[in-house]
Structures are given as C-alpha cells and as structure tokens.
Design a protein around this motif. Structure first.
Motif, PDB file in Angstrom:
ATOM      1  N   THR A  66       5.462  23.853 -25.829  1.00 42.49           N
ATOM      2  CA  THR A  66       6.005  25.086 -25.253  1.00 42.49           C
ATOM      3  C   THR A  66       7.503  25.154 -25.490  1.00 42.49           C
ATOM      4  O   THR A  66       8.165  24.132 -25.690  1.00 42.49           O
ATOM      5  CB  THR A  66       5.749  25.170 -23.740  1.00 42.49           C
ATOM      6  OG1 THR A  66       6.354  24.035 -23.111  1.00 42.49           O
ATOM      7  CG2 THR A  66       4.271  25.202 -23.416  1.00 42.49           C
ATOM      8  N   ASP A  68      10.624  26.988 -23.364  1.00 44.80           N
ATOM      9  CA  ASP A  68      10.949  27.710 -22.137  1.00 44.80           C
ATOM     10  C   ASP A  68      12.456  27.760 -21.943  1.00 44.80           C
ATOM     11  O   ASP A  68      13.131  26.732 -21.981  1.00 44.80           O
ATOM     12  CB  ASP A  68      10.306  27.040 -20.920  1.00 44.80           C
ATOM     13  CG  ASP A  68       8.814  27.230 -20.904  1.00 44.80           C
ATOM     14  OD1 ASP A  68       8.372  28.399 -20.971  1.00 44.80           O
ATOM     15  OD2 ASP A  68       8.093  26.220 -20.833  1.00 44.80           O
ATOM     16  N   HIS A  73      10.598  32.496 -24.344  1.00 42.87           N
ATOM     17  CA  HIS A  73       9.425  31.672 -24.045  1.00 42.87           C
ATOM     18  C   HIS A  73       8.474  31.768 -25.227  1.00 42.87           C
ATOM     19  O   HIS A  73       8.292  32.833 -25.807  1.00 42.87           O
ATOM     20  CB  HIS A  73       8.721  32.169 -22.776  1.00 42.87           C
ATOM     21  CG  HIS A  73       9.633  32.230 -21.595  1.00 42.87           C
ATOM     22  ND1 HIS A  73       9.935  31.125 -20.836  1.00 42.87           N
ATOM     23  CD2 HIS A  73      10.329  33.259 -21.058  1.00 42.87           C
ATOM     24  CE1 HIS A  73      10.776  31.480 -19.883  1.00 42.87           C
ATOM     25  NE2 HIS A  73      11.031  32.764 -19.993  1.00 42.87           N
ATOM     26  N   THR A  75       4.896  29.594 -27.373  1.00 42.95           N
ATOM     27  CA  THR A  75       3.892  28.539 -27.485  1.00 42.95           C
ATOM     28  C   THR A  75       3.993  27.941 -28.870  1.00 42.95           C
ATOM     29  O   THR A  75       4.015  28.668 -29.872  1.00 42.95           O
ATOM     30  CB  THR A  75       2.476  29.116 -27.269  1.00 42.95           C
ATOM     31  OG1 THR A  75       2.425  29.683 -25.955  1.00 42.95           O
ATOM     32  CG2 THR A  75       1.419  28.032 -27.400  1.00 42.95           C
ATOM     33  N   THR A 108       5.877  33.780 -29.800  1.00 43.13           N
ATOM     34  CA  THR A 108       6.656  34.056 -28.604  1.00 43.13           C
ATOM     35  C   THR A 108       5.731  34.594 -27.517  1.00 43.13           C
ATOM     36  O   THR A 108       4.594  34.981 -27.796  1.00 43.13           O
ATOM     37  CB  THR A 108       7.766  35.095 -28.889  1.00 43.13           C
ATOM     38  OG1 THR A 108       7.145  36.336 -29.240  1.00 43.13           O
ATOM     39  CG2 THR A 108       8.686  34.628 -29.999  1.00 43.13           C
ATOM     40  N   SER A 109       6.232  34.662 -26.293  1.00 45.69           N
ATOM     41  CA  SER A 109       5.413  35.157 -25.184  1.00 45.69           C
ATOM     42  C   SER A 109       5.016  36.618 -25.364  1.00 45.69           C
ATOM     43  O   SER A 109       4.036  37.068 -24.774  1.00 45.69           O
ATOM     44  CB  SER A 109       6.159  34.977 -23.858  1.00 45.69           C
ATOM     45  OG  SER A 109       7.390  35.673 -23.898  1.00 45.69           O
TER      46      SER A 109
END
Length: 174
Positions: A66, A68, A73, A75, A108-109
């Motif tokens: 991850t 953060d 944010h 993955t 990305t998120s």
C-alpha cells in the motif's frame, strides 16, 4: 616592473579572497514535505546472481503493498527490488553496500495506474533513495516532484518481511 605588477595583482587577489562580505548569499535551507509511506511485502528472494565485474545481484519480488499519505493513496499490485551488492571498501569494518533498483506498479485509490522507479545507495538495513513517480490525473504533480526516501525493514514474526519507505518531497530552489 613586471614582477612588481604581478606581486600587486596576487596580493590584491589574496586579500579579496580572504575578505568576508556580510551581504553574500547564504545557501538556501531545504525543507522537506512528507508525501507518503509505501509498505511492500517481500516474496521469495532469488539469487545471488554473480556479476561479471564483481558483486552480486539479488531479486526480491513484491507480492503487494500500500501507499498511504495525506493526499495520495494507492495499492501496489507488484514489482521488485534488484539491488547490486558490493563489498564496502571505504571503511575498515568491511561489510557491503547496495545500489538498490526498485520498481513498483499499481493503482491509485481513484483507479489511475501508477509506476514508481527508485534508486539510491545504502545497505540491507538502511538506504537513501530517490523516487521517480509516473501517475496522472490529480496526482500528476508527483511527476515533477523531487522525492527522496528512507526505508526500514519490518520483521513480522513468522510472516513475510515488510519494507516501509517514508517519502518526502524537496522543493525546487528558485
């Protein structure tokens, strides 16, 4: 006459070099800004692979992770570290020095693809690196940021090893 002029020239030059000017510009202060922490889980280690010029290369695949931070944010889907490890000849204690080459990809998120390349110097326990981040959309500012990082190993008792990479941006000096 020539010798006298030469002596005067060098005397003036030396005095000017030794003089202190209070109006001289001081080096700029660099302030870093925390960007994010990337945490990756290491898979099975491959190697060592002997290098022709000396040293070895080790391959450490990433099985996930991850990213953060306050404004970013993501993955991590995969990637790997493939450091070149050499004998450290700069100190009496010996040891080794690593030139890490690290590649990460993921999303990305908000669903945008990303790719990160990281290089630097250090040893297995501690490294200073620079990241080159390829990502678009609202995160494209990261492509022009000078991002530096320091990594740390997190040993998980009975589980896979995790590496945490704390990343900071350094502004361009005007």
């Amino acid at each position: 006459m020539f010798f006298c002029k030469l002596t005067t020239y060098y005397t003036t030059l030396l005095l000017a070099m030794g003089s202190s000017n209070v109006d001289a510009a001081h080096p700029a202060t660099m302030n870093s800004t925390y960007v994010f922490t990337a945490s990756v889980t290491l898979g099975k280690r491959y190697g060592p692979i002997p290098m022709v010029g000396g040293g070895i290369r080790v391959i450490e695949p990433f099985t996930g992770g991850t990213i953060d931070g306050p404004n970013f944010h993501a993955t991590i889907e995969g990637g790997h570290a493939s450091p070149i490890v050499l004998k450290d000849t700069t100190n009496e204690n010996g040891g080794s020095v690593q030139y890490p080459y690290i590649y990460v990809y993921g999303y990305t998120s908000d669903g945008l693809p990303l790719y990160i390349q990281e290089e630097g110097i250090g040893n297995r326990a501690s490294q200073n690196t620079r990241l080159i981040i390829n990502v678009g959309g609202p995160h494209s500012y990261l492509q022009t940021s000078y991002v530096i990082a320091q990594m740390r190993f997190i040993e998980n008792e009975g589980g896979p090893t995790t590496v945490a990479v704390d990343c900071y941006s350094i502004p361009m000096i005007a």
